[in-house]
Design an enzyme around this catalytic site. Structure first.
Site, PDB file in Angstrom:
ATOM      1  N   THR B 338       0.815  -1.209   0.000  1.00 31.94           N
ATOM      2  CA  THR B 338       0.000   0.000   0.000  1.00 31.94           C
ATOM      3  C   THR B 338       0.853   1.265   0.000  1.00 31.94           C
ATOM      4  O   THR B 338       2.057   1.217   0.200  1.00 31.94           O
ATOM      5  CB  THR B 338      -0.920   0.018   1.231  1.00 31.94           C
ATOM      6  N   ASP B 339       0.184   2.412  -0.209  1.00 31.81           N
ATOM      7  CA  ASP B 339       0.869   3.712  -0.244  1.00 31.81           C
ATOM      8  C   ASP B 339       0.825   4.379   1.121  1.00 31.81           C
ATOM      9  O   ASP B 339       0.664   5.585   1.212  1.00 31.81           O
ATOM     10  CB  ASP B 339       0.200   4.643  -1.252  1.00 31.81           C
ATOM     11  N   SER B 364       1.344   8.569   4.977  1.00 30.65           N
ATOM     12  CA  SER B 364       0.680   8.518   3.685  1.00 30.65           C
ATOM     13  C   SER B 364       1.731   8.938   2.674  1.00 30.65           C
ATOM     14  O   SER B 364       2.224  10.051   2.721  1.00 30.65           O
ATOM     15  CB  SER B 364      -0.499   9.485   3.679  1.00 30.65           C
ATOM     16  N   ARG B 365       2.106   7.992   1.785  1.00 30.37           N
ATOM     17  CA  ARG B 365       3.259   8.273   0.925  1.00 30.37           C
ATOM     18  C   ARG B 365       2.903   9.189  -0.227  1.00 30.37           C
ATOM     19  O   ARG B 365       3.767   9.857  -0.761  1.00 30.37           O
ATOM     20  CB  ARG B 365       3.837   6.967   0.383  1.00 30.37           C
ATOM     21  N   VAL B 366       1.668   9.214  -0.654  1.00 31.91           N
ATOM     22  CA  VAL B 366       1.330  10.059  -1.808  1.00 31.91           C
ATOM     23  C   VAL B 366       0.251  11.086  -1.504  1.00 31.91           C
ATOM     24  O   VAL B 366       0.025  11.989  -2.290  1.00 31.91           O
ATOM     25  CB  VAL B 366       0.889   9.205  -3.013  1.00 31.91           C
TER      26      VAL B 366
END
Lengths: 181, 502
Positions: B338-339, B364-366
């Protein structure tokens, strides 16, 4: 059923050897005799499985099947040594199937609601041999009231369904989409 | 199963036209073993993996393993009527589920059949449950936000449309609540929601559906239920059915939010299936392809490029941990796919921090690029402030004489935690979140007693709705902060009139 695969290995090996020697027809006849001897409830299988006789197994096989071809006796010896006595019948069936495949002959069944006359059966066999891709088709007539009418031929996991039952199922399939069943 | 008269006549007409042509030689197999929802079938030499097969009584099966002389089939439906020696027929098709807007507001099983007693679903569109994920060129960077309505998420771990954000935590930490609140907040946000319940108690699912209905969220939501009593194949298929329904919307240029509640139960169902199919077990007895099980599901979540309509599919997978252990097999797998993840902790939950989000472990990477400008500006330093507060807090427990700056920081931290708390099923609009966080970071809450923060917040929202609705509207429309003077004016006038409890 369970050791189909194991039995097939022995049958394939024996068939290849027999074909090289060119005596596969004679071996088939011999195997039919052996099939009778090794049937499920035979005393011979039980006797061979008895641990007390384990050392004598090879001697018993050799002395019993003296008149048989060397290939057949050797196969039996190997199978007995591998404790595969119970697979002999399946092995024979596979051998016959391999032989028939080479001869382009298939054995199947025809399901009908009423027993077929011999002449009808012969005609159907002749007609469908080509359709299934064989030169000759041997059909065993099985009476099955669920067929309702017409006939249904099953040969080597392939089916030609010309029965009323099949038609009804086909209609049902057309009416009800997959996800609603 | 509904049959209309015109269907019958049209079909019979077709049958008459093509009579004689429709009987052909077909492949069949024979059932050699059945039990536990699995059947071993001899024959069917040309069957494909994933193909549907039909048993004698019309029950469908899904081909799962192909071996030299047999295929392993999972039975979709009752396995009680299947007997050894039965004929099995190929259908030449892979599994499909109905899709389309007719499903909205319905509760269905993983095969797409309604289970809410509201009659048949009127749609003729279907989609295969397994389909390839969009490729590199078909995607676009995530840039629109999913407004969850939860302050702690929207400010600290923002989620973008097309993102895959894992929600992970022990049992009873409020995972489902996060998803339910998020779905409730999607009203008028141009978003369809799909809630996939896997292996849950039917009573829990019923309660969730009732919550959706009560808050009017069911109108844009599809609920897929594979309950604890459903056979393992259905539990395994449920997420795929959910994403197939979602993809139909996504490729239509619409936005979809899919919640999988939860994937650890799906993995357990798949483990059961694989062990029964005699596949070798690996770590924690899961089969070797359990990573692929989840990666191929989550890769199908995407933000599509403008040529493909610009639709998006946001996935919120859930994973339940045992005693906070995120290094178990399934959690590590899904975290790596997951991101980002939202980590819910039970000790936070019991100390009254609800939602019990751990800001340190949640990322939250994006999502950052999807946050609105206004939110990004006010929440920019929140995470660092919280981290330094946590650090100071543990120090302050030892010393009593603290300097002014430290005390101020501690005060601010306490109020930050208080602001991030939120009640059940009370999603808050983005512009209000921006206002309260703006007030917080500019120190307007420092004089308010900690016990009063909750009351301050709710009164503040009412006040803004009444007196400053144009300001809210401006923030909502532009996504930017309003003029500092206007915002400060609103906050200062309210703080002046707010009655403190001490």
């Amino acid at each position: 059923m369970k050791n189909r695969l194991k039995a097939r290995r022995y049958a394939e090996a024996l068939y290849q050897v027999a074909k090289e020697k060119g005596n596969h027809d004679r071996i088939e006849a011999e195997l039919q005799v052996i099939r009778e001897v090794f049937h499920d409830k035979s005393d011979l299988v039980g006797f061979l499985q008895n641990p007390q006789q384990w050392l004598n197994r090879a001697r018993i096989i050799k002395s019993t099947f003296t008149t048989f071809s060397a290939e057949v006796v050797k196969t039996l010896l190997i199978m007995v040594e591998h404790h595969a006595e119970k697979d002999v019948v399946a092995m024979v069936d596979h051998y016959v199937r391999l032989l028939n495949q080479d001869r382009c002959i298939a054995v199947g069944e025809i399901r009908t609601a009423e027993p077929l006359a011999e002449s009808e059966k012969a005609e159907i066999s002749n007609r469908f041999a080509q359709k299934f891709g064989y030169q000759q088709l041997k059909l065993n007539n099985i009476v099955d009231s669920r067929v309702i009418g017409g006939f249904k031929i099953i040969v080597n996991q392939q089916v030609y369904d010309a029965s009323v039952q099949g038609r009804i199922q086909e209609m049902k399939r057309d009416f009800v989409p997959l996800y609603k069943r | 199963m509904d049959i209309r008269a015109e269907d019958i006549s049209a079909l019979i007409k077709k049958q008459i036209q093509y009579y004689q042509n429709d009987t052909e030689i077909q492949d069949i197999g024979t059932v050699i073993e059945t039990g536990d929802g699995i059947a071993q079938i001899y024959g069917l030499n040309n069957a494909m993996s994933g193909e549907l097969v039909e048993f004698l009584d019309g029950t469908m099966g899904l081909v799962q393993s192909l071996e030299e002389d047999r295929v392993g089939v999972v039975i979709l439906g009752s396995h009680l009527s299947i007997r050894e020696g039965d004929e099995v027929r190929r259908t030449g098709r892979i599994m499909e589920v109905p899709v389309g807007e007719a499903l909205l507001g319905r509760v269905v099983n993983p095969l797409g059949q309604p289970i809410d007693g509201k009659g048949p679903i009127d749609t003729d569109q279907t989609r295969p449950v397994e389909s390839p994920a969009p490729g590199v060129m078909e995607r676009k960077s995530i840039h629109e936000p999913v407004q969850t309505g939860i302050k702690a998420i929207d400010a600290l771990v923002p989620i973008g449309r097309g993102q895959r954000e894992l929600i992970i935590g022990d049992r009873q930490t409020g995972k489902t609540t996060v998803a339910v609140d998020t779905i409730l907040n999607q009203k008028n946000q141009n978003m369809f929601c799909i809630y996939v319940a896997i292996g849950q108690k039917d009573s829990t699912v019923r309660a969730t559906v009732e919550t959706f209905r009560k808050y009017g969220a069911l109108d844009y939501t599809i609920v897929i239920n594979a309950g604890a009593s459903a056979p393992a194949p259905l539990q395994y298929l449920a997420p795929y059915a959910g994403i197939a329904m979602g993809e139909a919307f996504m490729y239509n240029g619409q936005h979809v939010l899919v919640v999988y509640d939860d994937l650890s139960k799906q993995a357990a169902a798949y483990r059961e299936l694989s062990l029964l199919l005699k596949r070798p077990p690996g770590r924690e007895a899961f089969p070797g392809d359990v990573f692929y099980l989840h990666s191929r599901l989550l890769e199908r979540a995407a933000k599509l490029s403008d040529e493909l309509g610009g639709g998006s599919l946001t996935a919120l997978p859930f994973v339940e941990t045992q005693a906070g252990d995120i290094s178990a097999y399934i959690p590590t797998n899904v975290i790596s796919i997951t991101d980002g993840q939202i980590f819910l902790q039970s000790d936070l939950f019991f100390s009254g921090v609800r939602p019990a989000i751990n800001p340190g472990l949640s990322v939250s990477r994006v999502g950052g690029s999807a946050q609105t400008k206004a939110m990004k500006k006010v929440a920019g330093t929140l995470r660092i402030d919280l981290a330094s507060y946590r650090e100071l807090e543990s120090f302050a427990q030892f010393g009593s004489d603290l300097d002014q700056a430290t005390i101020a920081k501690l005060n601010r931290g306490k109020r930050t935690l208080e602001v991030l708390k939120q009640g059940l099923h009370k999603p808050i609009a983005m512009e209000k979140q921006v206002m309260i966080i703006y007030a917080l970071i500019h120190g307007y809450l420092d004089d308010i007693p900690v016990e009063d923060i909750n009351r301050f917040e709710s009164d503040f929202y009412t006040y803004l709705d009444g007196a400053y609705s144009t300001l809210l509207e401006q923030i909502r429309q532009s996504g930017q902060l309003a003029e500092p003077e206007d915002m400060e004016d609103a906050i200062v006038t309210f703080v002046k009139q707010f009655v403190r409890s001490v």
